[in-house]
Structures are given as C-alpha cells and as structure tokens.
Scaffold this active site. Structure first.
Site, PDB file in Angstrom:
ATOM      1  N   LYS A  50       0.808  -1.276   0.078  1.00 31.49           N
ATOM      2  CA  LYS A  50       0.041  -0.054  -0.139  1.00 31.49           C
ATOM      3  C   LYS A  50       0.707   1.326   0.006  1.00 31.49           C
ATOM      4  CE  LYS A  50      -3.998  -1.630  -0.622  1.00 31.49           C
ATOM      5  NZ  LYS A  50      -4.594  -1.003  -1.558  1.00 31.49           N
ATOM      6  N   SER A 264      -3.392 -12.799   3.153  1.00 37.76           N
ATOM      7  CA  SER A 264      -3.797 -12.496   1.949  1.00 37.76           C
ATOM      8  C   SER A 264      -2.743 -12.860   0.982  1.00 37.76           C
ATOM      9  CB  SER A 264      -4.083 -11.169   1.532  1.00 37.76           C
ATOM     10  OG  SER A 264      -3.285 -10.177   1.683  1.00 37.76           O
TER      11      SER A 264
HETATM   12  C1  LIG Z   1      -3.082  -7.420   3.225  1.00 36.03           C
HETATM   13  C2  LIG Z   1      -3.601  -7.139   1.962  1.00 36.03           C
HETATM   14  N1  LIG Z   1      -3.542  -7.927   1.031  1.00 36.03           N
HETATM   15  C3  LIG Z   1      -4.127  -7.635  -0.312  1.00 36.03           C
HETATM   16  C4  LIG Z   1      -4.530  -6.304  -0.664  1.00 36.03           C
HETATM   17  C5  LIG Z   1      -4.970  -5.985  -2.081  1.00 36.03           C
HETATM   18  O1  LIG Z   1      -4.386  -5.071  -2.826  1.00 36.03           O
HETATM   19  P1  LIG Z   1      -5.278  -4.226  -3.827  1.00 36.03           P
HETATM   20  O2  LIG Z   1      -5.998  -3.182  -2.810  1.00 36.03           O
HETATM   21  O3  LIG Z   1      -4.197  -3.392  -4.656  1.00 36.03           O
HETATM   22  O4  LIG Z   1      -6.014  -5.136  -4.609  1.00 36.03           O
HETATM   23  C6  LIG Z   1      -4.661  -5.388   0.404  1.00 36.03           C
HETATM   24  C7  LIG Z   1      -4.956  -3.935  -0.059  1.00 36.03           C
HETATM   25  O5  LIG Z   1      -5.660  -3.515   0.879  1.00 36.03           O
HETATM   26  C8  LIG Z   1      -3.960  -5.759   1.804  1.00 36.03           C
HETATM   27  O6  LIG Z   1      -4.399  -4.831   2.634  1.00 36.03           O
END
Ligand SMILES: Cc1ncc(COP(=O)(O)O)c(C=O)c1O
Length: 306
Positions: A50, A264
């Site tokens: 981020k 994630s």
């Molecule tokens: C822990 C985590 N994984 C994955 C993502 C996904 O990224 P994106 O928002 O670019 O799809 C985020 C974004 O908020 C995140 O905080």
C-alpha cells in the site's frame, strides 16, 4: 565484508525506499518446469504494497493542486492503506485523520499514531459503516478531503508505473503468470495493464476468498460493490481460496521459505502453487510471480500464527 558505502546506499528520504522490492524463489511451490517467485512488498518502509498506492494518491492531489487550503486528508481504513497514508502524509507535511472502529487491533492504531496521524475510533457496534459515516460527515462539512482508494486512478497508476515495470525488468521479460489477491484491485489492474503491453501472452490471475471465507485485506466483491477501479477484462482468471487454505499456506511460507507474511499473501501463494501444478501436469514451462502484500508481524495479535 567491507564497510565502504556505495553512493547508491544514501537515500534522500524514506520516500526513496518505496518500491524495487525483491523477488524471491519459493522452492516449495516451484517444480521442475515452473518457477514461482514472491515479490516481497513487506520490504516497503510502511510494511506493505500500500505504500505505492498511498504515495501516488498523495502526490496526485498535491501535483494537481486539489487539496483545498485548510482541509485535511481523511480515510476510513483499518488496514495497510491507513498505515501507508499515515506515513506518507506526514512525510509531505500534511495532516491526516484515519477513522476506524474502536475494536481495530492495537498495533494498527498505534502504528498510525506513531507516524503522526490523528486516529478517530468509532463505536465497535457500528462496524466499518460507522467509520465511513464519520468520514462522510467531515467531508460534507468541508473539513476534510478523502482519497477514495477504490476509485482513485492514482492507485492502479502506481502499479502501472512501478510494480509492473519492476516485475518485467527483474524477470528479464520471462514472467508468464502474475498472481495477486484482490482488495481495491489497484495492484492487479496496474500490473496487468503494464505486463499486457509488454506481452499479450502474460496471464493475469486474481485471487478472492471463497464464499463465506474471510481473508483480511481482500474481498469477494458482490457485483454492485465492485471497486470503481476494477476492469474485469484485465483479469484472465480468478481463483477462489478458502480461509483455511490461505492460513495453512501463510504458516508454510514462514516455516519453509522464511517469508513471514499476512494471510492474503498466503492465499495468493496457494493459488500460485495450484497454477504451478496445473502447468507442470500439462508439461508447460512457466515463471509465476505472486505478490506477498505485507509482513506477518502485522497479524500477531490475531490467531494466524497461534
Ligand atoms: C493485506 C492486503 N492484501 C491484499 C491487498 C490487495 O491489494 P489491492 O488493494 O491493490 O487489490 C490489500 C489491500 O488493501 C491488503 O491490505
């Protein structure tokens, strides 16, 4: 090792540390035919992918002169975006208010405060909706301006300009598949656009939680709530991953690969492993890059590693 300092080791500010994250081979996911590499976004100074979006969104409003005098930035977020925005706002000398439910984890609230942000906690019973209501009231009263990461084109642009080119450069154009879990979808949109411009053959794979599963940071978006930044034609395939599989892979990454990441990232790695097995079974070669979004220490107060 010598103690001499190459000129490139000197950085003007922490802003310069965002991006150029390493690709590391994930041995337990790779096969004879397919290499799987994790892109370690937890190496960014704010600890997650981020940082890239936050930098682009803040620099975007500043460069376009969109921040009205006397207003501060505001965002309702309990996740990595809040931490990245807190860090970036202060580096640019801006005030920022982050709004989240009062039951958000202490490490997140304290990290944002450590970076100098104002953190407003809304009643836990109201959930994220109460935080969003507070944000809207401040914006409607003209006291604050929101960045709206879900619809802000600066979010995918950050990945078009940095994440995508880094992957193409660091794999010497050999990347065949890109795997990313989807939250705001900024990462997958920007990287897809860049990689497809280099080679239409590169396959873009999105990861979402299975129905009823909860994986922090990503969502299984109902049609009506899809982020405004999302363009479905930029994703070739979506793989559903259960919370249990994401958890198991997150723990395996730490133990077997020394990659200490959040859930994630485990979900995306699970999908990458599935893809590697499918390609191998079909006798195809491949180089898969999967995004490791953040670091595991952000989840120590949860039961992820208990
Ligand atoms: C822990 C985590 N994984 C994955 C993502 C996904 O990224 P994106 O928002 O670019 O799809 C985020 C974004 O908020 C995140 O905080």
């Amino acid at each position: 090792m010598t103690a001499s300092t190459p000129a490139s080791a000197l950085h003007a500010s922490a802003l310069d540390l965002i991006g150029n994250t390493p690709l590391v081979r994930l041995h337990s996911l790779s096969t004879d035919l397919v290499d799987v590499y994790g892109k370690l976004e937890g190496q960014n100074p704010g600890g997650s992918v981020k940082d890239r979006a936050a930098r682009a969104m803040i620099e975007g409003v500043l460069q376009r002169g969109e921040l009205a005098p006397g207003t501060r930035l505001i965002e309702a977020t309990s996740g990595n975006t809040g931490i990245a925005l807190a860090m970036l706002a202060r580096l640019h000398g801006l005030d920022i208010e982050l709004v989240m439910p009062e039951n958000s984890t202490a490490e997140r609230v304290q990290t944002m405060r450590a970076y100098g942000a104002t953190v407003t906690l809304t009643p836990a019973a109201g959930g994220m909706e109460a935080a969003i209501d507070h944000m809207r009231a401040e914006v409607d009263a003209g006291r604050a301006q929101m960045l709206n990461q879900f619809g802000n084109p600066d979010n995918p642009r950050a990945h078009f300009e940095t994440t995508g080119p880094e992957i193409w450069r660091d794999t010497a154009g050999q990347v065949t598949h890109f795997v990313s879990s989807m939250g705001t979808t900024g990462t997958i949109m920007g990287v897809s656009r860049y990689l497809k411009e280099q080679s239409a053959a590169v396959q873009i794979v999105g990861v979402q939680p299975t129905e009823g599963s909860s994986i922090p940071g990503i969502r299984r978006w109902p049609e009506a709530y899809l982020p405004a930044n999302y363009e479905p034609e930029r994703v070739d395939r979506v793989i559903d991953v259960s919370e249990a599989d994401a958890r198991t892979m997150t723990r395996a990454l730490a133990r077997d690969e020394a990659v200490f990441a959040g859930m994630s990232s485990g979900g995306a790695a699970h999908a990458a492993a599935q893809l590697a097995r499918e390609l191998t079974a079909a006798g195809e070669r491949g180089l898969i890059v999967t995004i490791v979004c953040d670091r595991g220490d952000r989840y120590l107060s949860s039961d992820l590693f208990a």
